[in-house]
Design a protein around this motif. Structure first.
Motif, short mmCIF file in Angstrom:
data_model
loop_
_atom_site.label_atom_id
_atom_site.label_comp_id
_atom_site.label_asym_id
_atom_site.label_seq_id
_atom_site.Cartn_x
_atom_site.Cartn_y
_atom_site.Cartn_z
N SER A 183 -19.94 -29.19 -24.55
CA SER A 183 -21.20 -28.81 -23.95
C SER A 183 -22.25 -29.90 -24.09
O SER A 183 -22.40 -30.75 -23.22
N GLN A 184 -23.01 -29.88 -25.20
CA GLN A 184 -24.12 -30.80 -25.36
C GLN A 184 -23.68 -32.25 -25.33
O GLN A 184 -24.35 -33.11 -24.74
N LEU A 186 -21.20 -33.50 -23.71
CA LEU A 186 -20.90 -33.85 -22.32
C LEU A 186 -22.19 -34.16 -21.56
O LEU A 186 -22.24 -35.12 -20.78
N VAL A 187 -23.22 -33.37 -21.79
CA VAL A 187 -24.51 -33.62 -21.13
C VAL A 187 -25.04 -35.00 -21.50
O VAL A 187 -25.53 -35.75 -20.65
N ALA A 217 -17.59 -24.21 -20.25
CA ALA A 217 -18.91 -24.80 -20.51
C ALA A 217 -19.13 -26.07 -19.70
O ALA A 217 -20.27 -26.47 -19.45
N ILE A 218 -18.04 -26.67 -19.23
CA ILE A 218 -18.16 -27.89 -18.43
C ILE A 218 -18.92 -27.63 -17.14
O ILE A 218 -19.68 -28.48 -16.66
N THR A 220 -21.40 -25.43 -16.57
CA THR A 220 -22.83 -25.36 -16.88
C THR A 220 -23.40 -26.75 -17.15
O THR A 220 -24.49 -27.10 -16.68
N ALA A 221 -22.63 -27.57 -17.90
CA ALA A 221 -23.10 -28.91 -18.26
C ALA A 221 -23.26 -29.78 -17.02
O ALA A 221 -24.29 -30.46 -16.85
N PHE A 225 -26.79 -30.99 -15.19
CA PHE A 225 -27.08 -32.41 -15.03
C PHE A 225 -27.47 -32.72 -13.58
O PHE A 225 -28.45 -33.45 -13.33
#
Length: 332
Positions: A183-184, A186-187, A217-218, A220-221, A225
């Motif tokens: 999540s984070q 990846l962002v 979660a990918i 959402t990330a 972005f």
């Protein structure tokens, strides 16, 4: 004659045979019994434990089949020199999983044996493989099957002997883990490549939660972005040659989808990194050279292998989220 250096675990629900096999296996795994140590004779262990000679004999035979002990006509029974066995269960076979395994194997002593198996995200296979492994190994290295939870069958393994890899949500402080941040982290990787990605009008994420064993979660990330950077976002379950278009960046999880994008670009004379952008998950040696190099978001799987080997050798608590990095190459 050798005196027992282990306590028989009379856990409720186990037969006497199971108690004896488990107790000796645990004593070997914990170092209470070491390589070459003599075990009591069948008669002595029968007298000391109160178990029948037949039960002791059967237990010793099971332990011999598992390569935990050996026997010799003039020596009796003793702990095998190849008694330290590691159970390693990965999700599937791929280039980066091979990197993980090779790093793990290279950082273990040669005397340690490793049984490598794969569950392919099949719940039934996963459960059966774990069930069949119980009591047979000194340490367990397992790629969990889900991001949200730790599979219930893993609770049957002593938490001090179990290391969870890749994904999962630890339930308590006893859990040992080496996980990715989907999540984070990846962002942060996407933000690092924002200057290159903003060249494109649209970003297409090739992902289907039902067929891709990758945390959702990918979505959402990546969508978050794109919103922040004013890039149009689209999610598709698969990609085909005729779908690849100019002025678009493609974020692919499966290598098969990566191949489709590259083939389509060649067919349509589209240049990677200029007409079409490609971002892939998990680095491999091939991605370093294909098309001038494919930009990847990746955890260091060699590091994961080294850390897992240290856990096996030292049996020290490990609870770590491994860093995820963006490796910029010509494809974006």
């Amino acid at each position: 004659m050798a005196k027992p250096r282990f306590k028989i675990d009379d856990t409720a629900g186990q037969t006497k045979l199971q108690q004896l096999v488990h107790s000796i296996s645990e004593a070997i795994a914990n170092g209470l019994l070491k390589n070459g140590d003599m075990l009591p004779s069948v008669n002595q262990l029968s007298a000391d434990s109160g178990f029948s000679r037949d039960t002791v004999f059967k237990a010793y035979n099971i332990l011999k089949q598992r390569n935990l002990i050996e026997s010799a006509p003039t020596k009796g029974y003793f702990v095998s020199g190849d008694s330290f066995k590691v159970f390693m269960l990965l999700d599937d076979f791929s280039a980066f999983k091979e990197q993980l395994y090779q790093s793990f194997r290279q950082n273990l002593p040669e005397t340690y044996s490793v049984d490598l198996l794969f569950h392919h995200y099949n719940q039934e296979v996963f459960t059966q493989l774990i069930e069949n492994s119980l009591g047979r190994y000194s340490m367990y290295i397992v790629m969990n099957i889900d991001e949200a939870t730790i599979h219930p069958v893993l609770k049957k393994i002593d938490p001090h002997k179990l290391l969870i890899l890749d994904m999962g949500t630890p339930e308590d402080e006893k859990t040992n883990y080496l996980l990715q941040d989907f999540s984070q982290s990846l962002v942060q990787c996407l933000d690092k490549g924002a200057a290159q990605l903003q060249k494109y009008a649209e970003m297409v994420l090739v992902y289907d939660e039902q067929i891709t064993p990758h945390p959702s979660a990918i979505v959402t990330a990546v969508s978050g972005f794109c919103t922040k950077r004013s890039i149009a976002f689209k999610q598709v379950s698969s990609i085909h040659l005729d779908q690849v278009k100019e002025n678009t960046a493609y974020f692919v999880i499966h290598d098969a989808d990566l191949v489709e994008v590259i083939k389509s670009c060649r067919t349509k004379n589209l240049e990677l990194g200029k007409d079409v952008g490609v971002l892939s998950y998990n680095d491999t040696p091939m991605k370093q050279i294909v098309g001038g190099g494919i930009t990847v978001v990746s955890t260091d799987f060699e590091e994961m292998g080294r850390e897992a080997a240290e856990f096996v050798k030292n049996k020290k608590k490990v609870a770590k989220i491994l860093s995820t990095s963006l490796i910029l190459r010509d494809s974006i």
